[in-house]
Design a protein around this motif. Structure first.
Motif, PDB file in Angstrom:
ATOM      1  N   LEU A  25       0.814  -1.221   0.000  1.00 44.92           N
ATOM      2  CA  LEU A  25       0.000   0.000   0.000  1.00 44.92           C
ATOM      3  C   LEU A  25       0.847   1.270   0.000  1.00 44.92           C
ATOM      4  O   LEU A  25       0.291   2.370   0.058  1.00 44.92           O
ATOM      5  N   ASN A  26       2.168   1.117  -0.073  1.00 46.14           N
ATOM      6  CA  ASN A  26       3.058   2.270  -0.057  1.00 46.14           C
ATOM      7  C   ASN A  26       2.685   3.248  -1.175  1.00 46.14           C
ATOM      8  O   ASN A  26       2.548   2.860  -2.325  1.00 46.14           O
ATOM      9  N   ILE A  28      -0.128   4.621  -1.454  1.00 46.78           N
ATOM     10  CA  ILE A  28      -1.588   4.587  -1.584  1.00 46.78           C
ATOM     11  C   ILE A  28      -2.237   4.987  -0.263  1.00 46.78           C
ATOM     12  O   ILE A  28      -3.210   5.737  -0.236  1.00 46.78           O
ATOM     13  N   LYS A  29      -1.664   4.452   0.826  1.00 46.89           N
ATOM     14  CA  LYS A  29      -2.249   4.675   2.145  1.00 46.89           C
ATOM     15  C   LYS A  29      -1.126   4.749   3.163  1.00 46.89           C
ATOM     16  O   LYS A  29      -0.220   3.913   3.157  1.00 46.89           O
ATOM     17  N   ASN A  69      -6.203  -4.160   3.167  1.00 50.74           N
ATOM     18  CA  ASN A  69      -6.676  -4.953   2.019  1.00 50.74           C
ATOM     19  C   ASN A  69      -6.271  -6.418   2.139  1.00 50.74           C
ATOM     20  O   ASN A  69      -5.738  -7.011   1.195  1.00 50.74           O
TER      21      ASN A  69
END
Length: 136
Positions: A25-26, A28-29, A69
């Motif tokens: 998720l780096n 992204i979140k 996720n």
């Protein structure tokens, strides 16, 4: 059940899986967003869980899984083993095998291609699965 402070080895399956999911998720979140979505009190708690300095509280597993996720059943199984080594066997004995979404999708595909005929695990099928997923 609340979190306990512990020092887990770096190769702890929970730490490794959570780190892998967060790394994916780096950009992204942020860990701050993950902590907020999971209902954790501070962003540094995510780092503590990743390092094994703190266990993910069982009651936070569903929200944490959504935040990173991840499949909640799979994450719960990993966390359960961290809290209660061997406990997954007891849960399986009482409730049956808990499958992740990915495992359920594979099972559904088997049912589809076998036309619901309940195929036996023959040596040939076992070999094909080992080739597909890697030998244990």
């Amino acid at each position: 059940m609340s979190a306990q402070a512990t020092v887990q080895p770096i190769n702890d399956p929970v730490c490794a899986y959570i780190t892998e999911r967060i790394d994916a998720l780096n950009g992204i979140k942020s860990q701050r967003e993950i902590a907020a979505e999971a209902g954790l009190p501070r962003p540094n708690v995510v780092s503590m869980i990743k390092k094994g300095d703190m266990k993910l509280p069982l009651e936070r597993v569903p929200a944490f899984a959504r935040a990173i996720n991840a499949d909640p059943a799979y994450l719960f199984r990993l966390v359960m083993e961290q809290y209660w080594p061997g406990g997954a066997d007891v849960v399986s004995e009482i409730f049956g095998t808990v499958t992740s979404r990915n495992e359920a999708a594979i099972l559904n595909k088997i049912r589809q291609v076998s036309r619901g005929t309940d195929p036996a695990l023959t040596p040939a099928l076992e070999k094909a699965l080992e080739e597909a997923f890697g030998s244990p």
